[in-house]
Structures are given as C-alpha cells and as structure tokens.
Write an enzyme that holds these catalytic residues in place. Structure first.
Site, PDB file in Angstrom:
ATOM      1  N   THR A  13       0.827  -1.205   0.000  1.00  0.00           N
ATOM      2  CA  THR A  13       0.000   0.000   0.000  1.00  0.00           C
ATOM      3  C   THR A  13       0.861   1.255   0.000  1.00  0.00           C
ATOM      4  O   THR A  13       0.471   2.293  -0.528  1.00  0.00           O
ATOM      5  CB  THR A  13      -0.928  -0.029   1.238  1.00  0.00           C
ATOM      6  OG1 THR A  13      -1.833  -1.113   1.069  1.00  0.00           O
ATOM      7  CG2 THR A  13      -1.715   1.256   1.397  1.00  0.00           C
ATOM      8  N   TYR A  26      -8.268   1.397  -3.710  1.00  0.00           N
ATOM      9  CA  TYR A  26      -6.959   1.716  -4.273  1.00  0.00           C
ATOM     10  C   TYR A  26      -6.317   0.412  -4.741  1.00  0.00           C
ATOM     11  O   TYR A  26      -6.799  -0.679  -4.397  1.00  0.00           O
ATOM     12  CB  TYR A  26      -6.052   2.396  -3.228  1.00  0.00           C
ATOM     13  CG  TYR A  26      -5.588   1.448  -2.145  1.00  0.00           C
ATOM     14  CD1 TYR A  26      -6.397   1.139  -1.058  1.00  0.00           C
ATOM     15  CD2 TYR A  26      -4.340   0.816  -2.237  1.00  0.00           C
ATOM     16  CE1 TYR A  26      -5.982   0.249  -0.084  1.00  0.00           C
ATOM     17  CE2 TYR A  26      -3.928  -0.073  -1.267  1.00  0.00           C
ATOM     18  CZ  TYR A  26      -4.748  -0.361  -0.194  1.00  0.00           C
ATOM     19  OH  TYR A  26      -4.342  -1.243   0.761  1.00  0.00           O
ATOM     20  N   THR A  92       1.743  -4.213   4.317  1.00  0.00           N
ATOM     21  CA  THR A  92       1.601  -4.515   5.745  1.00  0.00           C
ATOM     22  C   THR A  92       0.956  -5.875   6.015  1.00  0.00           C
ATOM     23  O   THR A  92       1.066  -6.388   7.124  1.00  0.00           O
ATOM     24  CB  THR A  92       0.774  -3.423   6.465  1.00  0.00           C
ATOM     25  OG1 THR A  92      -0.543  -3.408   5.924  1.00  0.00           O
ATOM     26  CG2 THR A  92       1.428  -2.059   6.340  1.00  0.00           C
ATOM     27  N   LYS A 165       0.156  -7.427  13.033  1.00  0.00           N
ATOM     28  CA  LYS A 165      -0.827  -6.485  12.504  1.00  0.00           C
ATOM     29  C   LYS A 165      -2.130  -6.686  13.255  1.00  0.00           C
ATOM     30  O   LYS A 165      -2.692  -7.780  13.244  1.00  0.00           O
ATOM     31  CB  LYS A 165      -1.012  -6.714  10.993  1.00  0.00           C
ATOM     32  CG  LYS A 165      -1.887  -5.649  10.336  1.00  0.00           C
ATOM     33  CD  LYS A 165      -1.932  -5.789   8.817  1.00  0.00           C
ATOM     34  CE  LYS A 165      -2.776  -4.659   8.227  1.00  0.00           C
ATOM     35  NZ  LYS A 165      -2.853  -4.713   6.754  1.00  0.00           N
ATOM     36  N   GLU A 286      -2.347 -27.963  28.602  1.00  0.00           N
ATOM     37  CA  GLU A 286      -3.649 -28.618  28.468  1.00  0.00           C
ATOM     38  C   GLU A 286      -3.550 -29.881  27.603  1.00  0.00           C
ATOM     39  O   GLU A 286      -4.391 -30.765  27.688  1.00  0.00           O
ATOM     40  CB  GLU A 286      -4.656 -27.616  27.878  1.00  0.00           C
ATOM     41  CG  GLU A 286      -6.094 -27.860  28.310  1.00  0.00           C
ATOM     42  CD  GLU A 286      -7.073 -26.831  27.763  1.00  0.00           C
ATOM     43  OE1 GLU A 286      -6.652 -25.727  27.360  1.00  0.00           O
ATOM     44  OE2 GLU A 286      -8.271 -27.152  27.739  1.00  0.00           O
TER      45      GLU A 286
HETATM   46  N1  ASP Z   1      -2.664  -5.495   0.780  1.00  0.00           N
HETATM   47  C1  ASP Z   1      -1.632  -4.541   1.096  1.00  0.00           C
HETATM   48  C2  ASP Z   1      -0.296  -5.260   1.147  1.00  0.00           C
HETATM   49  O1  ASP Z   1      -0.021  -5.943   2.094  1.00  0.00           O
HETATM   50  C3  ASP Z   1      -1.928  -3.885   2.401  1.00  0.00           C
HETATM   51  C4  ASP Z   1      -0.888  -2.907   2.908  1.00  0.00           C
HETATM   52  O2  ASP Z   1       0.201  -2.787   2.396  1.00  0.00           O
HETATM   53  O3  ASP Z   1      -1.202  -2.200   3.894  1.00  0.00           O
HETATM   54  O4  ASP Z   1       0.450  -5.156   0.213  1.00  0.00           O
END
Ligand code: ASP
Length: 329
Positions: A13, A26, A92, A165, A286
């Site tokens: 992103t 996007y 991310t 995340k 457990e």
């Molecule tokens: N789908 C994107 C990626 O992991 C999300 C991001 O970068 O925040 O490339």
C-alpha cells in the site's frame, strides 16, 4: 560522513494509488522505489540513499520464492562495505512474517529496517512518507546494529519478531503485544527503549544461500466444527509441517488432535500456535505434547511459526529438535 542506506522496494500500500485522493478503493504496488523516495522531502539530510526494486506486489502475494530472493539480496547488499544499512518497503499484510523470516536468515549485524503504510501514496494524509523518513532515520542510526530486523510504522519501532498487525485501516495498525516496542521515532529522532542492543543480531540462525525453495508448511485454523479432512488435504498436498492456529492456548478438537498425532507419528511436524492475538502456547499444559509428538509455539503466532518451521525443516524433522528451535526463537 553520512550513513549509506540501500532501499529495497517490494510494493504494498505504501506504493499504492487511488483513482483520486478521496476515493476509498486503491491498488497496491503502483509506484516504484525511486518515485517513493523522491516523494519524501529531506531524506538526503538523514543518509546517502540508493535504491532498487526487488518485486512490486501486494504483500498478500508474498511467497517463499520471493522471501529467498529478498534474503539473498539483503545479505549481498549488507556484505558490501559500501552499504551501512538496508531499508525494505513492504505491504503490511504479511510484513510481520517477512520481517521475522529475515531476522532468522540475515547474515549481518548491520540494521535491517522495514516500512509499510496503511494509506496509499496518493491518499490525503498518506502515512508512507513519514514512515519512510523515520525508517531511514532508524536505519542510519548506528545504535540500530545488532537488533535484528526492525519494523518502523506510525512513529513506533518494533522488533519484527514481536510485531503483529492488529488493525486493517488505522495507521496505528501494529502492536508488539506483551514484549513491547524496541523504541519510538518522530520526525527522524530515534529513542531506543533498550540502551544496549538485544542480542538478536550476529550469525544467522539459518543459511538460505543455497536454497531454491522451502519445505511446504500449511496453517490450519481451529474453530468449532473444525473439518478434519483439511489435515489430510495438507498432507496429501505435500506439507512436511502443519501449524495449527489453535483455539485458546493452542487447543483443537479431539478428532483433530487424534488425526494430527497420527500425522506426527508418520513424520509431519505439527506445531501448536494460537488464533488468539495475545497468546502463550506452553508445552504439556492442556495437551500432552510429549505423548502426542507436537511442538508448542510459545508466543509466536501462526504466520511466524510457519516461517520458523519451514526453516527448521531444512535441517530436521525431529519434533524435539524443532521444539528447541522454537524455545530459542
Ligand atoms: N494489501 C496490502 C499489502 O499488504 C496492504 C498494505 O500494504 O497495507 O500489500
């Protein structure tokens, strides 16, 4: 002399674009690394930069082949006396597992810093430029040496080993959970919480220089009414290891336990992790891991456990040996 930071672009992103700045949707990975670096004012005050594009993908498409390519490139770049640190731009979605993988295979004490963003590059108040600015500042800080792979987002410095995340849109999307942050950074100023580097640097735990691929490891998500035939499908598909994102402290149904214990007897390495975001899966609590032949993941989540298990399987299929690798991680 300014420190020399080499930037490796992989997409995400942070390199994403919208049709117009007010648009909700996007597409990730639309801009190259030169465009991203040119969009950040004052970077040359922090370091002397060079850059290259390794891949340009949404990180949902990250795979073992690209991991090995990236690891080899990071090791080559850091072996050069002309480079003081590496900065990697990355989506991310799988940042936490790529970062953890790199922390296991990097053969250098020099800083390796990863950055991403939650808003695309074209967004109103995009967070990518500030994350790149702070990421370069951290990479250029000699105190970042020997700290293992770091992730810089939203003014926070995480050990990649600990970062997960925890959100899907807010710029504050990463947490280091109970283990806590490595430090904070703002407008290029860096504060470390541990004065001395945590001893995660040094020789790599795994040498991936000669590897063309990693052993297949699948993740199965435990839940009420869990389907047992997915275990069979993973094994039939060639999985040498299975990570269960278990309920609670790595638990699963009696039928799943019975089927996985049989798989373990036949050489599949079974790791119990948890689907709970802040989890600690302890051995023989457990479940009787000794009797069942399972490995307990501690606080490594399922995605990070997959990375460690795939690397472990390049050396051994002995669950006790694999357990010792998880215990030392
Ligand atoms: N789908 C994107 C990626 O992991 C999300 C991001 O970068 O925040 O490339």
């Amino acid at each position: 002399m300014k420190r020399r930071v080499h930037v490796l672009g992989t997409g995400g992103t942070i390199a994403g674009a919208q049709p117009d700045p007010g648009h909700y949707g996007y597409t990730a990975a639309q801009f190259g690394i030169d465009w991203l670096l040119n969009a950040v004012p004052g970077l040359d005050r922090l370091a002397t930069l060079s850059g290259e594009q390794v891949v340009n993908i949404g990180s949902q498409d990250m795979d073992d082949g690209i991991w090995l390519q990236l690891a080899r490139r990071v090791n080559e770049v850091l072996a050069s006396p002309a480079t003081d640190a590496a900065l990697i731009t990355h989506g991310t979605d799988t940042l936490e597992e790529t970062g953890y993988f790199l922390s296991l295979v990097t053969a250098s004490d020099k800083p390796v810093v990863m950055v991403g963003s939650m808003r695309p590059a074209t967004a109103i108040s995009a967070d990518g430029p500030a994350n790149i600015y702070n990421g370069v500042a951290v990479a250029a800080d000699p105190r970042a040496c020997r700290r293992g792979t770091l992730i810089v987002l939203n003014d926070e410095i995480h050990h990649a080993r600990n970062a997960v995340k925890t959100g899907t849109s807010n710029p504050s999307a990463f947490s280091s959970m109970s283990r806590g942050l490595a430090g904070i950074t703002s407008a290029g100023r860096v504060e470390w919480f541990e004065r001395e580097p945590h001893p995660i640097g040094g020789p790599p735990r795994f040498d991936v220089g000669g590897l063309e691929s990693l052993p297949r490891v699948d993740i199965l998500h435990a839940h009420a009414n869990m389907s047992i035939d997915l275990i069979d499908a993973a094994i039939a598909g060639g999985a040498r290891g299975i990570v269960v994102a278990g309920v609670g402290a790595g638990n699963m149904s009696a039928r799943a336990i019975e089927r996985l214990a049989r798989a373990a007897q036949h050489g599949t390495v079974v790791v119990r992790s948890s689907r709970v975001v802040s989890a600690m899966v302890l051995r023989n609590a457990e479940l009787d891991d000794d009797g069942l032949g399972f490995v307990a993941a501690g606080d490594l989540n399922a995605a990070k456990s997959r990375a460690l298990l795939a690397l472990a399987l390049t050396r051994t299929s002995d669950p006790q040996h694999v357990q010792s690798m998880f215990d030392q991680n």
